[in-house]
Design a protein around this motif. Structure first.
Motif, PDB file in Angstrom:
ATOM      1  N   LYS A  80       3.228   3.740  -6.566  1.00  0.00           N
ATOM      2  CA  LYS A  80       4.663   3.592  -6.852  1.00  0.00           C
ATOM      3  C   LYS A  80       4.993   4.222  -8.200  1.00  0.00           C
ATOM      4  O   LYS A  80       5.971   4.966  -8.319  1.00  0.00           O
ATOM      5  CB  LYS A  80       5.039   2.102  -6.814  1.00  0.00           C
ATOM      6  N   ARG A  81       4.176   3.940  -9.216  1.00  0.00           N
ATOM      7  CA  ARG A  81       4.405   4.518 -10.550  1.00  0.00           C
ATOM      8  C   ARG A  81       4.336   6.045 -10.524  1.00  0.00           C
ATOM      9  O   ARG A  81       5.039   6.711 -11.274  1.00  0.00           O
ATOM     10  CB  ARG A  81       3.405   3.965 -11.560  1.00  0.00           C
ATOM     11  N   GLN A  82       3.466   6.587  -9.672  1.00  0.00           N
ATOM     12  CA  GLN A  82       3.301   8.046  -9.600  1.00  0.00           C
ATOM     13  C   GLN A  82       4.318   8.718  -8.684  1.00  0.00           C
ATOM     14  O   GLN A  82       4.290   9.929  -8.499  1.00  0.00           O
ATOM     15  CB  GLN A  82       1.878   8.399  -9.151  1.00  0.00           C
ATOM     16  N   GLY A  83       5.202   7.929  -8.069  1.00  0.00           N
ATOM     17  CA  GLY A  83       6.262   8.512  -7.280  1.00  0.00           C
ATOM     18  C   GLY A  83       6.003   8.631  -5.791  1.00  0.00           C
ATOM     19  O   GLY A  83       6.804   9.246  -5.074  1.00  0.00           O
ATOM     20  N   ILE A  84       4.911   8.043  -5.295  1.00  0.00           N
ATOM     21  CA  ILE A  84       4.672   8.042  -3.851  1.00  0.00           C
ATOM     22  C   ILE A  84       5.839   7.329  -3.185  1.00  0.00           C
ATOM     23  O   ILE A  84       6.269   6.273  -3.641  1.00  0.00           O
ATOM     24  CB  ILE A  84       3.340   7.335  -3.494  1.00  0.00           C
ATOM     25  N   ALA A  85       6.346   7.918  -2.104  1.00  0.00           N
ATOM     26  CA  ALA A  85       7.479   7.324  -1.402  1.00  0.00           C
ATOM     27  C   ALA A  85       7.056   6.609  -0.129  1.00  0.00           C
ATOM     28  O   ALA A  85       7.608   5.574   0.220  1.00  0.00           O
ATOM     29  CB  ALA A  85       8.518   8.390  -1.066  1.00  0.00           C
ATOM     30  N   THR A  86       6.064   7.184   0.580  1.00  0.00           N
ATOM     31  CA  THR A  86       5.703   6.673   1.899  1.00  0.00           C
ATOM     32  C   THR A  86       4.196   6.544   2.039  1.00  0.00           C
ATOM     33  O   THR A  86       3.449   7.459   1.685  1.00  0.00           O
ATOM     34  CB  THR A  86       6.228   7.616   3.003  1.00  0.00           C
ATOM     35  N   VAL A  87       3.762   5.426   2.577  1.00  0.00           N
ATOM     36  CA  VAL A  87       2.363   5.186   2.902  1.00  0.00           C
ATOM     37  C   VAL A  87       2.221   5.303   4.414  1.00  0.00           C
ATOM     38  O   VAL A  87       2.943   4.638   5.160  1.00  0.00           O
ATOM     39  CB  VAL A  87       1.896   3.793   2.431  1.00  0.00           C
ATOM     40  N   ILE A  88       1.308   6.186   4.846  1.00  0.00           N
ATOM     41  CA  ILE A  88       1.029   6.353   6.272  1.00  0.00           C
ATOM     42  C   ILE A  88      -0.358   5.788   6.524  1.00  0.00           C
ATOM     43  O   ILE A  88      -1.353   6.315   6.042  1.00  0.00           O
ATOM     44  CB  ILE A  88       1.123   7.829   6.711  1.00  0.00           C
ATOM     45  N   ASP A  89      -0.379   4.711   7.274  1.00  0.00           N
ATOM     46  CA  ASP A  89      -1.580   3.924   7.554  1.00  0.00           C
ATOM     47  C   ASP A  89      -2.113   4.307   8.941  1.00  0.00           C
ATOM     48  O   ASP A  89      -1.418   4.150   9.931  1.00  0.00           O
ATOM     49  CB  ASP A  89      -1.189   2.447   7.504  1.00  0.00           C
ATOM     50  N   LEU A  90      -3.348   4.794   8.995  1.00  0.00           N
ATOM     51  CA  LEU A  90      -3.954   5.200  10.264  1.00  0.00           C
ATOM     52  C   LEU A  90      -4.839   4.116  10.863  1.00  0.00           C
ATOM     53  O   LEU A  90      -5.476   4.340  11.890  1.00  0.00           O
ATOM     54  CB  LEU A  90      -4.761   6.492  10.069  1.00  0.00           C
ATOM     55  N   ARG A  91      -4.871   2.961  10.253  1.00  0.00           N
ATOM     56  CA  ARG A  91      -5.713   1.876  10.756  1.00  0.00           C
ATOM     57  C   ARG A  91      -5.043   1.173  11.928  1.00  0.00           C
ATOM     58  O   ARG A  91      -3.824   1.100  12.027  1.00  0.00           O
ATOM     59  CB  ARG A  91      -5.996   0.871   9.640  1.00  0.00           C
ATOM     60  N   LEU A  92      -5.878   0.632  12.786  1.00  0.00           N
ATOM     61  CA  LEU A  92      -5.388  -0.222  13.862  1.00  0.00           C
ATOM     62  C   LEU A  92      -4.981  -1.565  13.255  1.00  0.00           C
ATOM     63  O   LEU A  92      -5.624  -2.035  12.304  1.00  0.00           O
ATOM     64  CB  LEU A  92      -6.477  -0.445  14.909  1.00  0.00           C
ATOM     65  N   PRO A  93      -3.944  -2.204  13.757  1.00  0.00           N
ATOM     66  CA  PRO A  93      -3.544  -3.496  13.196  1.00  0.00           C
ATOM     67  C   PRO A  93      -4.683  -4.513  13.154  1.00  0.00           C
ATOM     68  O   PRO A  93      -4.746  -5.335  12.239  1.00  0.00           O
ATOM     69  CB  PRO A  93      -2.424  -3.946  14.133  1.00  0.00           C
ATOM     70  N   SER A  94      -5.597  -4.441  14.096  1.00  0.00           N
ATOM     71  CA  SER A  94      -6.713  -5.391  14.148  1.00  0.00           C
ATOM     72  C   SER A  94      -7.753  -5.164  13.050  1.00  0.00           C
ATOM     73  O   SER A  94      -8.646  -5.992  12.862  1.00  0.00           O
ATOM     74  CB  SER A  94      -7.398  -5.309  15.511  1.00  0.00           C
ATOM     75  N   GLU A  95      -7.634  -4.075  12.286  1.00  0.00           N
ATOM     76  CA  GLU A  95      -8.629  -3.764  11.252  1.00  0.00           C
ATOM     77  C   GLU A  95      -8.404  -4.493   9.938  1.00  0.00           C
ATOM     78  O   GLU A  95      -9.259  -4.438   9.055  1.00  0.00           O
ATOM     79  CB  GLU A  95      -8.653  -2.254  10.970  1.00  0.00           C
ATOM     80  N   THR A  96      -7.264  -5.124   9.771  1.00  0.00           N
ATOM     81  CA  THR A  96      -6.989  -5.787   8.503  1.00  0.00           C
ATOM     82  C   THR A  96      -6.593  -7.244   8.724  1.00  0.00           C
ATOM     83  O   THR A  96      -5.881  -7.555   9.670  1.00  0.00           O
ATOM     84  CB  THR A  96      -5.854  -5.077   7.735  1.00  0.00           C
ATOM     85  N   ALA A  97      -7.037  -8.079   7.827  1.00  0.00           N
ATOM     86  CA  ALA A  97      -6.690  -9.494   7.915  1.00  0.00           C
ATOM     87  C   ALA A  97      -5.243  -9.722   7.498  1.00  0.00           C
ATOM     88  O   ALA A  97      -4.540 -10.550   8.061  1.00  0.00           O
ATOM     89  CB  ALA A  97      -7.624 -10.307   7.031  1.00  0.00           C
ATOM     90  N   THR A  98      -4.803  -8.973   6.494  1.00  0.00           N
ATOM     91  CA  THR A  98      -3.427  -9.058   6.015  1.00  0.00           C
ATOM     92  C   THR A  98      -2.686  -7.817   6.484  1.00  0.00           C
ATOM     93  O   THR A  98      -3.178  -6.707   6.268  1.00  0.00           O
ATOM     94  CB  THR A  98      -3.398  -9.108   4.472  1.00  0.00           C
ATOM     95  N   PRO A  99      -1.538  -7.961   7.097  1.00  0.00           N
ATOM     96  CA  PRO A  99      -0.802  -6.779   7.558  1.00  0.00           C
ATOM     97  C   PRO A  99      -0.505  -5.808   6.415  1.00  0.00           C
ATOM     98  O   PRO A  99       0.040  -6.194   5.383  1.00  0.00           O
ATOM     99  CB  PRO A  99       0.486  -7.357   8.136  1.00  0.00           C
ATOM    100  N   ASN A 100      -0.899  -4.545   6.601  1.00  0.00           N
ATOM    101  CA  ASN A 100      -0.673  -3.532   5.570  1.00  0.00           C
ATOM    102  C   ASN A 100       0.808  -3.326   5.303  1.00  0.00           C
ATOM    103  O   ASN A 100       1.200  -3.048   4.174  1.00  0.00           O
ATOM    104  CB  ASN A 100      -1.313  -2.202   5.985  1.00  0.00           C
ATOM    105  N   ALA A 101       1.643  -3.451   6.330  1.00  0.00           N
ATOM    106  CA  ALA A 101       3.081  -3.231   6.154  1.00  0.00           C
ATOM    107  C   ALA A 101       3.635  -4.156   5.081  1.00  0.00           C
ATOM    108  O   ALA A 101       4.406  -3.720   4.209  1.00  0.00           O
ATOM    109  CB  ALA A 101       3.813  -3.442   7.467  1.00  0.00           C
ATOM    110  N   ASN A 102       3.254  -5.406   5.111  1.00  0.00           N
ATOM    111  CA  ASN A 102       3.752  -6.375   4.126  1.00  0.00           C
ATOM    112  C   ASN A 102       3.327  -5.997   2.711  1.00  0.00           C
ATOM    113  O   ASN A 102       4.130  -6.037   1.785  1.00  0.00           O
ATOM    114  CB  ASN A 102       3.259  -7.779   4.455  1.00  0.00           C
ATOM    115  N   LEU A 103       2.073  -5.641   2.556  1.00  0.00           N
ATOM    116  CA  LEU A 103       1.540  -5.284   1.244  1.00  0.00           C
ATOM    117  C   LEU A 103       2.245  -4.047   0.694  1.00  0.00           C
ATOM    118  O   LEU A 103       2.641  -4.003  -0.472  1.00  0.00           O
ATOM    119  CB  LEU A 103       0.027  -5.045   1.355  1.00  0.00           C
ATOM    120  N   VAL A 104       2.424  -3.034   1.536  1.00  0.00           N
ATOM    121  CA  VAL A 104       3.071  -1.797   1.104  1.00  0.00           C
ATOM    122  C   VAL A 104       4.530  -2.061   0.722  1.00  0.00           C
ATOM    123  O   VAL A 104       5.006  -1.603  -0.315  1.00  0.00           O
ATOM    124  CB  VAL A 104       2.967  -0.721   2.209  1.00  0.00           C
ATOM    125  N   ARG A 105       5.218  -2.801   1.546  1.00  0.00           N
ATOM    126  CA  ARG A 105       6.638  -3.069   1.281  1.00  0.00           C
ATOM    127  C   ARG A 105       6.837  -3.950   0.044  1.00  0.00           C
ATOM    128  O   ARG A 105       7.870  -3.851  -0.617  1.00  0.00           O
ATOM    129  CB  ARG A 105       7.289  -3.670   2.518  1.00  0.00           C
TER     130      ARG A 105
END
Length: 142
Positions: free
Chosen positions: A26-51
């Motif tokens: 965020k500090r470096q100006g990234i606007a969008t995170v594109i996650d290639l993982r399957l939802p089942s690969e993470t215990a915590t939803p990546n969408a929530n963390l990114v948002r």
């Protein structure tokens, strides 16, 4: 974001980002995170963390056991239809390198060998995965 490599203007590639990585993105100006993982690969939803870090989130699920041309097209669409710069990630970055190299190969008319070299230049030796090598060879025949 020390684990992420800028592979072209506006595209960074790497492994699953930590909260610290996302804050730095965020500090470096990234606007969008594109996650290639399957939802089942993470215990915590990546969408929530990114948002939580006020970044846009797109999921292009890539199953290593079911690679397809549609995944390349989905990544290309996600990049084209969202704000730059992008942070593309999976668990290690290898799936991202695979799809980004194949996208470039399609645009440049590269051979399978050249495509694998491109992934290696991104910092990912795909030769260790027979499934990845086979997919590159099949895609570059088309």
């Amino acid at each position: 974001m020390e684990n992420f490599k800028q592979i072209e203007d506006g595209i960074f590639l790497g492994p699953q980002p930590s909260e610290g990585d996302l804050a730095e993105a965020k500090r470096q100006g990234i606007a969008t995170v594109i996650d290639l993982r399957l939802p089942s690969e993470t215990a915590t939803p990546n969408a929530n963390l990114v948002r939580m870090h006020e970044l846009n989130y797109v999921n292009v699920p890539v199953d290593k056991a079911a690679l397809s041309t549609s995944q390349i097209a989905s990544l290309e669409r996600a990049i084209a239809q969202t704000n730059r710069p992008h942070l593309v990630h999976c668990a290690t970055g290898a799936r991202g390198a695979l799809l980004l190299a194949l996208s470039r190969a399609k645009q440049q008319g590269w051979t399978a060998e050249r495509t694998l070299e491109e992934a290696a230049s991104m910092g990912f030796n795909l030769q260790g995965s027979e499934a990845f090598v086979q997919f590159v060879k099949e895609e570059r025949k088309a």
